[in-house]
Design a protein around this motif. Structure first.
Motif, PDB file in Angstrom:
ATOM      1  N   GLU A  55       0.017  -9.144 -10.276  1.00  0.00           N
ATOM      2  CA  GLU A  55      -1.175  -8.440  -9.793  1.00  0.00           C
ATOM      3  C   GLU A  55      -1.112  -6.941 -10.064  1.00  0.00           C
ATOM      4  O   GLU A  55      -2.060  -6.221  -9.760  1.00  0.00           O
ATOM      5  N   GLY A  56      -0.001  -6.463 -10.595  1.00  0.00           N
ATOM      6  CA  GLY A  56       0.135  -5.042 -10.901  1.00  0.00           C
ATOM      7  C   GLY A  56       0.354  -4.169  -9.689  1.00  0.00           C
ATOM      8  O   GLY A  56       0.188  -2.951  -9.753  1.00  0.00           O
ATOM      9  N   VAL A  57       0.715  -4.780  -8.555  1.00  0.00           N
ATOM     10  CA  VAL A  57       0.954  -4.020  -7.330  1.00  0.00           C
ATOM     11  C   VAL A  57       2.215  -3.171  -7.462  1.00  0.00           C
ATOM     12  O   VAL A  57       2.279  -2.052  -6.971  1.00  0.00           O
ATOM     13  N   ALA A  58       3.207  -3.685  -8.150  1.00  0.00           N
ATOM     14  CA  ALA A  58       4.468  -2.961  -8.353  1.00  0.00           C
ATOM     15  C   ALA A  58       4.359  -2.162  -9.653  1.00  0.00           C
ATOM     16  O   ALA A  58       4.015  -2.710 -10.698  1.00  0.00           O
ATOM     17  N   ALA A  59       4.669  -0.880  -9.586  1.00  0.00           N
ATOM     18  CA  ALA A  59       4.551  -0.001 -10.754  1.00  0.00           C
ATOM     19  C   ALA A  59       5.513  -0.437 -11.854  1.00  0.00           C
ATOM     20  O   ALA A  59       6.703  -0.632 -11.601  1.00  0.00           O
ATOM     21  N   PRO A  60       5.012  -0.572 -13.095  1.00  0.00           N
ATOM     22  CA  PRO A  60       5.833  -1.057 -14.214  1.00  0.00           C
ATOM     23  C   PRO A  60       7.102  -0.239 -14.471  1.00  0.00           C
ATOM     24  O   PRO A  60       8.133  -0.791 -14.766  1.00  0.00           O
ATOM     25  N   GLY A  61       7.049   1.067 -14.346  1.00  0.00           N
ATOM     26  CA  GLY A  61       8.230   1.876 -14.643  1.00  0.00           C
ATOM     27  C   GLY A  61       9.031   2.237 -13.414  1.00  0.00           C
ATOM     28  O   GLY A  61       9.927   3.068 -13.470  1.00  0.00           O
ATOM     29  N   ASP A  89       0.831  -1.206   0.000  1.00  0.00           N
ATOM     30  CA  ASP A  89       0.000   0.000   0.000  1.00  0.00           C
ATOM     31  C   ASP A  89       0.872   1.264   0.000  1.00  0.00           C
ATOM     32  O   ASP A  89       0.673   2.176   0.794  1.00  0.00           O
ATOM     33  N   PHE A  90       1.820   1.315  -0.937  1.00  0.00           N
ATOM     34  CA  PHE A  90       2.819   2.387  -0.967  1.00  0.00           C
ATOM     35  C   PHE A  90       2.211   3.784  -0.935  1.00  0.00           C
ATOM     36  O   PHE A  90       2.679   4.648  -0.214  1.00  0.00           O
ATOM     37  N   THR A  91       1.157   4.015  -1.704  1.00  0.00           N
ATOM     38  CA  THR A  91       0.583   5.356  -1.764  1.00  0.00           C
ATOM     39  C   THR A  91      -0.590   5.542  -0.811  1.00  0.00           C
ATOM     40  O   THR A  91      -1.152   6.628  -0.733  1.00  0.00           O
ATOM     41  N   PRO A  97      10.589  -3.306 -12.310  1.00  0.00           N
ATOM     42  CA  PRO A  97      11.875  -3.752 -12.860  1.00  0.00           C
ATOM     43  C   PRO A  97      12.887  -4.140 -11.775  1.00  0.00           C
ATOM     44  O   PRO A  97      13.654  -5.090 -11.946  1.00  0.00           O
ATOM     45  N   LYS A  98      12.878  -3.431 -10.668  1.00  0.00           N
ATOM     46  CA  LYS A  98      13.782  -3.768  -9.568  1.00  0.00           C
ATOM     47  C   LYS A  98      13.418  -5.138  -8.985  1.00  0.00           C
ATOM     48  O   LYS A  98      14.284  -5.969  -8.739  1.00  0.00           O
ATOM     49  N   LEU A  99      12.125  -5.345  -8.773  1.00  0.00           N
ATOM     50  CA  LEU A  99      11.672  -6.634  -8.244  1.00  0.00           C
ATOM     51  C   LEU A  99      12.000  -7.772  -9.205  1.00  0.00           C
ATOM     52  O   LEU A  99      12.423  -8.845  -8.780  1.00  0.00           O
TER      53      LEU A  99
END
Length: 183
Positions: A129-135, A106-108, A139-141
């Motif tokens: 699930e799209g929880v991590a932002a694509p840009g 729940d980063f934001t 990429p880090k994950l």
């Protein structure tokens, strides 16, 4: 503006897309498969120095028919490039530094919570699930997951906590799942 974008697209063959009230040129983002000068950062490492590499991902190249590399238009993801280099030089750890302390639930939202440890399966699920932002964090994950899958130690942390992250005292660690125990 639209006129300039359309002109560049027509005259130079650029692919442009609308973004935030303007236009941006987009290029391919080839997945890195190697690092040509992978031996260069090893001399300082052998002398016990800290080395920072693959910032910006490097210049994308392909090897031509004559066996010589030449540049291509593209953008190489810096996190995946760092992961490839870490594999090539047989690094023990992959440290991906960013401007946040690590990966958050729940980063934001109001209940932002730093995740200290993720399995490679957890990472796959977060990305799917799209929880991590694509840009941003995805990429880090992805890079951390791939390195952990081959037995490396991966951590995502803030630049200011990089040293503590290597000592496993800060950031988010990404680990390979343990093999199931026999019953």
């Amino acid at each position: 503006d639209h006129e300039t974008a359309a002109s560049l697209a027509k005259e130079r063959g650029f692919h442009v897309v609308p973004v935030n009230g303007g236009y941006r040129r987009v290029v391919a983002s080839p997945e890195p498969v190697g690092v040509l000068e992978h031996r260069a950062p090893m001399a300082p490492v052998d002398a016990s120095a800290t080395v920072s590499v693959c910032g910006g991902g490097g210049v994308p190249v392909v090897v031509g028919d004559a066996g010589r590399p030449h540049g291509i238009e593209g953008v190489v993801d810096k996190d995946l490039a760092a992961m490839v280099l870490a594999r090539v030089v047989e690094a023990d750890a992959l440290l991906l530094l960013t401007d946040v302390d690590g990966v958050y639930r729940d980063f934001t939202g109001r209940r932002a919570d730093l995740i200290r440890r993720l399995s490679t399966a957890d990472v796959t699920r977060l990305i799917d699930e799209g929880v991590a932002a694509p840009g941003s964090m995805a990429p880090k994950l992805e890079a951390a997951r791939r390195f952990a899958e081959v037995g490396g130690y991966s951590v995502i942390a803030s630049l200011e906590h990089g040293e503590q992250a290597l000592r496993r005292a800060a950031g988010t660690r990404i680990v390979k799942e343990a093999a199931p125990r026999p019953e």
